[in-house]
Design an enzyme around this catalytic site. Sequence first.
Site, PDB file in Angstrom:
ATOM      1  N   GLU A  17       0.834  -1.204   0.000  1.00 22.38           N
ATOM      2  CA  GLU A  17       0.000   0.000   0.000  1.00 22.38           C
ATOM      3  C   GLU A  17       0.866   1.250   0.000  1.00 22.38           C
ATOM      4  OE1 GLU A  17      -3.538   0.704   2.880  1.00 22.38           O
ATOM      5  OE2 GLU A  17      -1.950   1.988   3.642  1.00 22.38           O
ATOM      6  N   HIS A  76      -7.929   2.981  -3.934  1.00 26.96           N
ATOM      7  CA  HIS A  76      -8.929   3.055  -2.868  1.00 26.96           C
ATOM      8  C   HIS A  76      -9.902   4.172  -3.246  1.00 26.96           C
ATOM      9  CE1 HIS A  76      -6.157   1.266   0.500  1.00 26.96           C
ATOM     10  NE2 HIS A  76      -5.885   0.748  -0.680  1.00 26.96           N
ATOM     11  N   ARG A 106     -16.076   3.013   2.899  1.00 28.65           N
ATOM     12  CA  ARG A 106     -16.894   4.128   3.382  1.00 28.65           C
ATOM     13  C   ARG A 106     -16.005   5.304   3.722  1.00 28.65           C
ATOM     14  NH1 ARG A 106     -19.195   4.075   9.329  1.00 28.65           N
ATOM     15  NH2 ARG A 106     -17.027   4.723   9.624  1.00 28.65           N
ATOM     16  N   LYS A 163     -22.260  -6.599   2.270  1.00 27.78           N
ATOM     17  CA  LYS A 163     -21.325  -5.889   1.365  1.00 27.78           C
ATOM     18  C   LYS A 163     -20.816  -6.847   0.284  1.00 27.78           C
ATOM     19  CE  LYS A 163     -17.314  -4.240   3.198  1.00 27.78           C
ATOM     20  NZ  LYS A 163     -16.474  -3.261   3.916  1.00 27.78           N
ATOM     21  N   GLN A 210       4.566   5.360  16.446  1.00 28.48           N
ATOM     22  CA  GLN A 210       3.514   5.400  15.434  1.00 28.48           C
ATOM     23  C   GLN A 210       2.550   4.210  15.616  1.00 28.48           C
ATOM     24  OE1 GLN A 210       5.015   4.476  11.526  1.00 28.48           O
ATOM     25  NE2 GLN A 210       4.102   6.363  10.759  1.00 28.48           N
TER      26      GLN A 210
HETATM   27  P1  FAD Z   1     -18.331  -0.186   5.976  1.00 30.51           P
HETATM   28  O1  FAD Z   1     -18.180  -1.501   5.297  1.00 30.51           O
HETATM   29  O2  FAD Z   1     -19.436   0.689   5.525  1.00 30.51           O
HETATM   30  O3  FAD Z   1     -18.476  -0.492   7.551  1.00 30.51           O
HETATM   31  C1  FAD Z   1     -18.365   0.578   8.504  1.00 30.51           C
HETATM   32  C2  FAD Z   1     -19.174   0.239   9.767  1.00 30.51           C
HETATM   33  O4  FAD Z   1     -20.566   0.239   9.448  1.00 30.51           O
HETATM   34  C3  FAD Z   1     -18.884  -1.141  10.342  1.00 30.51           C
HETATM   35  O5  FAD Z   1     -18.992  -1.058  11.752  1.00 30.51           O
HETATM   36  C4  FAD Z   1     -19.988  -2.023   9.788  1.00 30.51           C
HETATM   37  O6  FAD Z   1     -20.291  -3.117  10.647  1.00 30.51           O
HETATM   38  C5  FAD Z   1     -21.156  -1.040   9.709  1.00 30.51           C
HETATM   39  N1  FAD Z   1     -22.056  -1.311   8.586  1.00 30.51           N
HETATM   40  C6  FAD Z   1     -21.716  -1.672   7.335  1.00 30.51           C
HETATM   41  N2  FAD Z   1     -22.827  -1.811   6.574  1.00 30.51           N
HETATM   42  C7  FAD Z   1     -23.878  -1.512   7.363  1.00 30.51           C
HETATM   43  C8  FAD Z   1     -25.282  -1.466   7.148  1.00 30.51           C
HETATM   44  N3  FAD Z   1     -25.818  -1.758   5.954  1.00 30.51           N
HETATM   45  N4  FAD Z   1     -26.081  -1.099   8.191  1.00 30.51           N
HETATM   46  C9  FAD Z   1     -25.538  -0.793   9.419  1.00 30.51           C
HETATM   47  N5  FAD Z   1     -24.204  -0.828   9.667  1.00 30.51           N
HETATM   48  C10 FAD Z   1     -23.394  -1.179   8.655  1.00 30.51           C
HETATM   49  N6  FAD Z   1      -9.908   5.025   4.922  1.00 30.51           N
HETATM   50  C11 FAD Z   1      -9.686   6.068   4.095  1.00 30.51           C
HETATM   51  O7  FAD Z   1     -10.184   7.165   4.354  1.00 30.51           O
HETATM   52  N7  FAD Z   1      -8.934   5.945   2.960  1.00 30.51           N
HETATM   53  C12 FAD Z   1      -8.380   4.760   2.596  1.00 30.51           C
HETATM   54  O8  FAD Z   1      -7.705   4.672   1.563  1.00 30.51           O
HETATM   55  C13 FAD Z   1      -8.582   3.619   3.452  1.00 30.51           C
HETATM   56  N8  FAD Z   1      -8.076   2.406   3.139  1.00 30.51           N
HETATM   57  C14 FAD Z   1      -8.357   1.321   3.921  1.00 30.51           C
HETATM   58  C15 FAD Z   1      -7.895   0.062   3.554  1.00 30.51           C
HETATM   59  C16 FAD Z   1      -8.165  -1.057   4.327  1.00 30.51           C
HETATM   60  C17 FAD Z   1      -7.659  -2.423   3.893  1.00 30.51           C
HETATM   61  C18 FAD Z   1      -8.911  -0.917   5.532  1.00 30.51           C
HETATM   62  C19 FAD Z   1      -9.190  -2.119   6.396  1.00 30.51           C
HETATM   63  C20 FAD Z   1      -9.401   0.328   5.917  1.00 30.51           C
HETATM   64  C21 FAD Z   1      -9.130   1.457   5.116  1.00 30.51           C
HETATM   65  N9  FAD Z   1      -9.608   2.728   5.458  1.00 30.51           N
HETATM   66  C22 FAD Z   1      -9.379   3.806   4.634  1.00 30.51           C
HETATM   67  C23 FAD Z   1     -10.347   2.937   6.711  1.00 30.51           C
HETATM   68  C24 FAD Z   1     -11.885   2.792   6.536  1.00 30.51           C
HETATM   69  O9  FAD Z   1     -12.366   3.793   5.674  1.00 30.51           O
HETATM   70  C25 FAD Z   1     -12.524   2.895   7.909  1.00 30.51           C
HETATM   71  O10 FAD Z   1     -12.179   1.771   8.679  1.00 30.51           O
HETATM   72  C26 FAD Z   1     -14.022   3.137   7.936  1.00 30.51           C
HETATM   73  O11 FAD Z   1     -14.396   3.416   9.296  1.00 30.51           O
HETATM   74  C27 FAD Z   1     -14.879   1.965   7.492  1.00 30.51           C
HETATM   75  O12 FAD Z   1     -14.809   1.748   6.153  1.00 30.51           O
HETATM   76  P2  FAD Z   1     -15.482   0.425   5.516  1.00 30.51           P
HETATM   77  O13 FAD Z   1     -15.328   0.515   4.078  1.00 30.51           O
HETATM   78  O14 FAD Z   1     -15.003  -0.791   6.212  1.00 30.51           O
HETATM   79  O15 FAD Z   1     -17.032   0.691   5.927  1.00 30.51           O
END
Ligand code: FAD
Length: 292
Positions: A17, A76, A106, A163, A210
Amino acid sequence: MKIIDQLRGDTMGLSCELFPPKEGGQLANALDIVHQIAKREVDFISVTYGAGGSAVGKSVAIAAEVEQSGVPAMAHLTCVNATEASLEKTLDELQARGVRNILALRGDLPAGMVLEHTEYRHASDLVKKIKSYGDFCVGGACYPEGHPESAGLDDDIEKLKYKVDNGVDFLVTQMFFDNAILYNYMYRLLAHGINVPVVPGIMPVTNARQITRICQLSGTKLPLHFRAIVERFADDPEAMKQAGINYATTQALDLLANGFKDVHIYTMNKPEVIGGMLDNLSHIVRRGKVTS
Ligand code: FAD
């Protein structure tokens, strides 16, 4: 190349990454890092995206450069505060520049940014949008120790199932430092009917301070035996880097030996970190046949 095709192939490898420079930072430095890493045999390079759309141009430019250098890019993309029009603009740019793999997220609203648009509430909404919009291979994030906002691991996995059912081709995990946590999680995913390929994400720790901050934010636990390493070498940067690369190499080796095709390395933009791991695994990655 689509990452899902690599994950269905028979070679093992490492991916990594990169993140774009912060506001005012030099894009040229990031592009130079791309070229240094592209010289090595990595499966793919992912490029992070600032939630809320900050530095979107730099993310797209870096992902395009990765593709240009002959390595598959995974861009991303976050949807918090996004509109249909802003997402379509970015998807059009990615498509035009040959980027075929997207990690649909998200994101978390940056401090100080006001939530104005709520069309896309969860990553699952974005997955659906991307799949209906173009010929993209779509990854999603997952959390072996549970997402910090979720009510619990099972609740989180139920949301993850939704998802995946919206079109996720593969999953990339949040970092973890104890492989047993991932193996336990894999059983739970199967029990919930989630059987897309999972790419474990691990971070070679090179900076003790960090990692403490990152673990606090993400809820990732440091196992006691690894905490001892971090505490012992915290004040010696070169020793810490060597220990971090070696610990991550051992983790990756165990994951590859147990059937994972790719291990994603959170390199914090340090080419020598992914380089060190590739050196340690030089007779294993990009050659070894997976037998099971
Ligand atoms: P989601 O899948 O939407 O989940 C978020 C929360 O909502 C979870 O608690 C889930 O249980 C809940 N949820 C999901 N769907 C529903 C539903 N339908 N109803 C109710 N609750 C629901 N962040 C950045 O800003 N930029 C990046 O480039 C970035 N890269 C990342 C790469 C990886 C591999 C990972 C693991 C994380 C990354 N993140 C990044 C962080 C990420 O954006 C955050 O962890 C964010 O809080 C959740 O994103 P998500 O896509 O997992 O969200």
